[in-house]
Design an enzyme around this catalytic site. Structure first.
Site, short mmCIF file in Angstrom:
data_model
loop_
_atom_site.label_atom_id
_atom_site.label_comp_id
_atom_site.label_asym_id
_atom_site.label_seq_id
_atom_site.Cartn_x
_atom_site.Cartn_y
_atom_site.Cartn_z
CB VAL A 261 50.43 56.61 47.30
CG1 VAL A 261 50.14 56.88 48.78
CG2 VAL A 261 50.40 57.91 46.50
CG HIS A 520 31.18 44.48 38.46
ND1 HIS A 520 30.04 44.01 37.84
CD2 HIS A 520 31.95 45.00 37.48
CE1 HIS A 520 30.12 44.26 36.53
NE2 HIS A 520 31.28 44.85 36.30
CG HIS A 564 28.25 46.05 34.32
ND1 HIS A 564 29.16 45.24 33.70
CD2 HIS A 564 27.04 45.47 34.12
CE1 HIS A 564 28.54 44.23 33.13
NE2 HIS A 564 27.24 44.34 33.36
#
Ligand SMILES: Cc1cc2nc3c(=O)[nH]c(=O)nc-3n(C[C@H](O)[C@H](O)[C@H](O)COP(=O)(O)OP(=O)(O)OC[C@H]3O[C@@H](n4cnc5c(N)ncnc54)[C@H](O)[C@@H]3O)c2cc1C
Ligand SMILES: *[C@@H]1O[C@H](CO)[C@@H](O)[C@H](O)[C@H]1NC(C)=O
Ligand SMILES: *[C@@H]1O[C@H](CO)[C@@H](O)[C@H](O)[C@H]1NC(C)=O
Ligand SMILES: *[C@@H]1O[C@H](CO)[C@@H](O)[C@H](O)[C@H]1NC(C)=O
Ligand SMILES: *[C@@H]1O[C@H](CO)[C@@H](O)[C@H](O)[C@H]1NC(C)=O
Ligand SMILES: *[C@@H]1O[C@H](CO)[C@@H](O)[C@H](O)[C@H]1NC(C)=O
Ligand SMILES: *[C@@H]1O[C@H](CO)[C@@H](O)[C@H](O)[C@H]1NC(C)=O
Length: 585
Positions: A261, A520, A564
């Protein structure tokens, strides 16, 4: 009597396995109620939940390839190989990080169905009650508080027996888990001898490292057994769980792979900015009759927003882009967990290094996994994790990134080997991360190729002094951990480049020289209260100032949780899907 739905019968009659398309020319339609951009961790959840309503038609546009048959994704032990393979990755690099002495670090992101849940470390950690209550306070919406999200954690989680069938009593608290969700979560299916020593340490050094029965209860401080998104000895990803064959068969769900996209298209009129279609794969367009759901992740989402003219007007003008919506927070306020590893040579061959480096051992392990889905290949070699706070006097001096007093600053990941088993020899190591960082970064388009190349990924690692101090304290905690009596005769010597660093100044220098990212990153399209002067989405995850556009992925988390980030991403997606359903009920 049990009657198969007609479409299942038809599907098997025609040998049609799934409504997954590889070419746009095969797509049966170019108009859907919902177009989901990104079939990653969150996007797969949203696709599943929205198509529970047979009246909704849903298209997923995913830039990556299929996860089917990718053994390195399925076999937990091979996560390192999965991450090293450029085929499944965007192969991003960070910008030079001032906090890391100008180093550029790899920034892993998966380019495959299931997104990062198809290649991540499989740690299942929710974060603290305080993390979520802080999101509720920041957004002014109690729906994001721990108590309100717990049913969504349960909707996601399917607690599962470990691969080795060991007795798990005393290793987790069943009261805080669910057996009814879709993502398999289990305790390790294979332990090395170091594992028992970690538990013995929680008895010997009780004050510093108390045992915590379940780190996913909302109060993780202490050391406990790691839970992972693994079931039956195999990775449970958003693709294997939420896009399993029975869901792919739904007639109202279409998935197009290899669909990159580039831009979202809107009409601007008297009643504001209304998004209605998506441009992908060079000049293809698909219409969204109800909403576009942007789930392209913490890098892809701000990239697509800016390319569509949603961002800081001054920046967009400098890039030569027309501004649809002046939202200066797009791409800003990103937060991440800096990490390093403390490693010791050990007097044992019962480590993950042995499995990786001894070809006979590895071949036997693979044969065992192929045959019965048991043994070392079912595990990553990390059996326990610790969550710890640094001293209050340091907090007074350097600030505090934690959401509250029951939230850790530092995570310790106890590993029966070197990281990934990649260092020649036999080791014990403690991955050490700052989980309450004060540093902030950004993801912005690169001026030299705003629409065609990768964005500038600046996680801002160690740009705030607090994070350096916390990581330095983490090294001290790791070193203290192995002073327990149980490690005598097992731990031989520290094997780190910074083995001789002991003073704060020496440790700080080591931290800047070696730290990297936990991958993260969150926050590049952060949610905020409806009346806030900053933020990208409102508490319902709708893009501020627009209609027809919602963001559901890790980029909406305004601050990284002390965990996490996949469990947080799963609950964002589960609740996000419910918000969409409620809006179109
Ligand atoms: C190496 C690594 C290890 C990790 N380990 C752990 C762990 O052990 N435990 C844990 O809890 N968390 C872990 N994480 C973090 C966690 O996996 C992520 O925070 C989470 O999966 C993010 O989900 P997401 O839906 O926001 O994005 P993603 O899962 O990244 O999904 C985004 C999807 O969008 C697609 N996409 C992007 N751009 C476009 C575009 N232009 N057009 C079409 N599609 C596009 C991508 O291909 C991808 O499939 C790890 C992350 C990494 C990278
Ligand atoms: C927008 O970007 C410009 C240039 O980078 C910066 O000076 C300005 O502070 C930003 N605006 C806001 C509101 O953050
Ligand atoms: C970053 O977040 C803080 C709140 O945590 C907010 O005050 C600030 O305005 C945000 N900055 C941007 C650029 O969005
Ligand atoms: C490799 O592993 C096999 C099987 O576990 C073992 O018999 C052998 O001694 C190991 N080789 C070395 C060099 O340690
Ligand atoms: C921006 O793109 C140019 C051209 O590809 C590249 O040379 C440069 O390194 C990029 N900038 C950064 C900071 O990555
Ligand atoms: C290694 O372990 C053996 C027993 O398993 C012990 O006899 C020996 O002393 C240990 N070596 C060291 C250097 O501690
Ligand atoms: C640490 O110090 C010892 C003793 O001076 C030295 O032999 C060793 O090479 C040093 N190690 C590293 C990695 O600098």
């Amino acid at each position: 009597m049990f009657v198969l739905p007609v479409y299942l019968l038809l599907a098997s009659a025609f040998g049609c396995h799934a409504k997954i398309y590889n070419a746009v020319s095969d797509l049966p339609s170019l108009s859907y109620d919902f177009v989901i951009v990104g079939g990653g961790t969150a996007g797969s959840v949203v696709a599943n939940r929205l198509t529970e309503n047979p009246d909704f038609s849903v298209l997923v546009l995913e830039a990556g390839v299929t996860n089917e048959g990718v053994v390195d994704s399925e076999a937990p032990f091979f996560v390192v190989d999965m991450l090293a393979n450029p085929i499944w990755s965007y192969n991003y690099l960070s910008t030079p990080q001032a906090g890391l002495n100008g180093r550029v670090v790899p920034y892993a992101r998966a380019r495959i169905l299931g997104g990062c849940s198809s290649h991540n470390g499989m740690y299942y950690t929710r974060g603290t009650r305080e993390d979520y209550d802080r999101y509720a306070a920041l957004t002014g919406d109690q729906g994001w508080s721990w108590d309100h999200l717990l049913p969504y954690f349960f909707k996601n989680e399917r607690w599962t027996a470990p691969a080795d069938g060991h007795d798990t009593q005393g290793q987790f608290d069943p009261h805080v888990h669910s057996t009814r969700g879709l993502t398999s979560v289990s305790l390790t299916g294979f332990s090395y001898s170091a594992s028992a020593r970690v538990i013995q340490t929680t008895a010997e050094l009780q004050d510093e490292f108390p045992f915590n029965l379940d780190m996913n209860s909302g109060t993780p401080l202490g050391v406990g057994w790691l839970q992972e998104t693994i079931g039956g000895g195999e990775r449970s990803s958003a693709a294997t769980a939420y896009l399993a064959p029975q869901f792919q068969q739904r007639p109202n769900l279409h998935i197009l792979l290899n669909a990159q996209v580039s831009r979202l298209v809107a009409d601007t009129g008297n009643d504001g900015v209304a998004f209605h279609s998506v441009e992908f794969s060079q000049d293809q367009f698909v219409a969204s009759r109800k909403e576009i759901i942007l789930s392209a992740g913490v890098i892809g989402t701000p990239q697509i927003l800016q390319a569509s003219g949603v961002g800081n007007k001054t920046d967009l003008q400098a890039l030569g882009l027309h501004t649809l919506l002046d939202l200066p927070s797009v791409g800003r306020n990103a937060s991440d967990h800096p990490v390093l590893s403390v490693t010791w040579a050990v007097n044992s061959t019962d480590t993950l290094d042995e499995v990786r480096q001894n070809a006979t051992r590895l071949a036997a392990a693979v044969v065992e996994w192929d045959a019965t889905k048991t043994g070392p290949v079912t595990a990553i070699g990390v059996t326990h994790v610790g969550w710890n706070r640094i001293n209050d006097d340091l907090l007074i001096q350097f600030g505090d990134g934690a959401a509250g007093p029951a939230t850790p600053h530092v995570e310790l990941m106890f590993t029966a080997g070197s990281f990934g088993g990649l260092m020649p020899g036999h080791f014990f190591s403690i991955g050490t991360a700052v989980v309450a960082p004060l540093s902030r970064g950004s993801v912005m388009l690169n001026r030299t190729h705003p629409l065609t190349g990768p964005p500038l990924i600046d996680p801002g690692l160690l740009s705030n002094e607090f994070d350096v101090v916390a990581l330095r304290e983490g090294i001290k905690m790791a070193r203290q951990f192995v002073t327990a009596k149980v490690w005598e005769g097992y731990i031989l010597n520290e094997a780190d480049s910074f083995v001789n660093a002991t003073t704060d100044a020496e440790l700080d220098a080591a931290v800047r020289a070696i730290a990297g990212t936990s991958s993260h990153l969150v926050g590049t399209a952060g949610m905020s209260a409806r009346d806030a002067a900053y933020g990208v989405v409102d508490p319902d995850l709708l893009v501020k100032g627009a209609r027809g556009l919602r963001i559901i992925d890790a980029s909406v988390l305004p601050i990284v949780p002390a965990a996490h980030t996949q469990a947080a991403t799963y609950v964002i997606a589960e609740r996000g899907a419910d918000l969409v359903k409620a809006a179109w009920a």
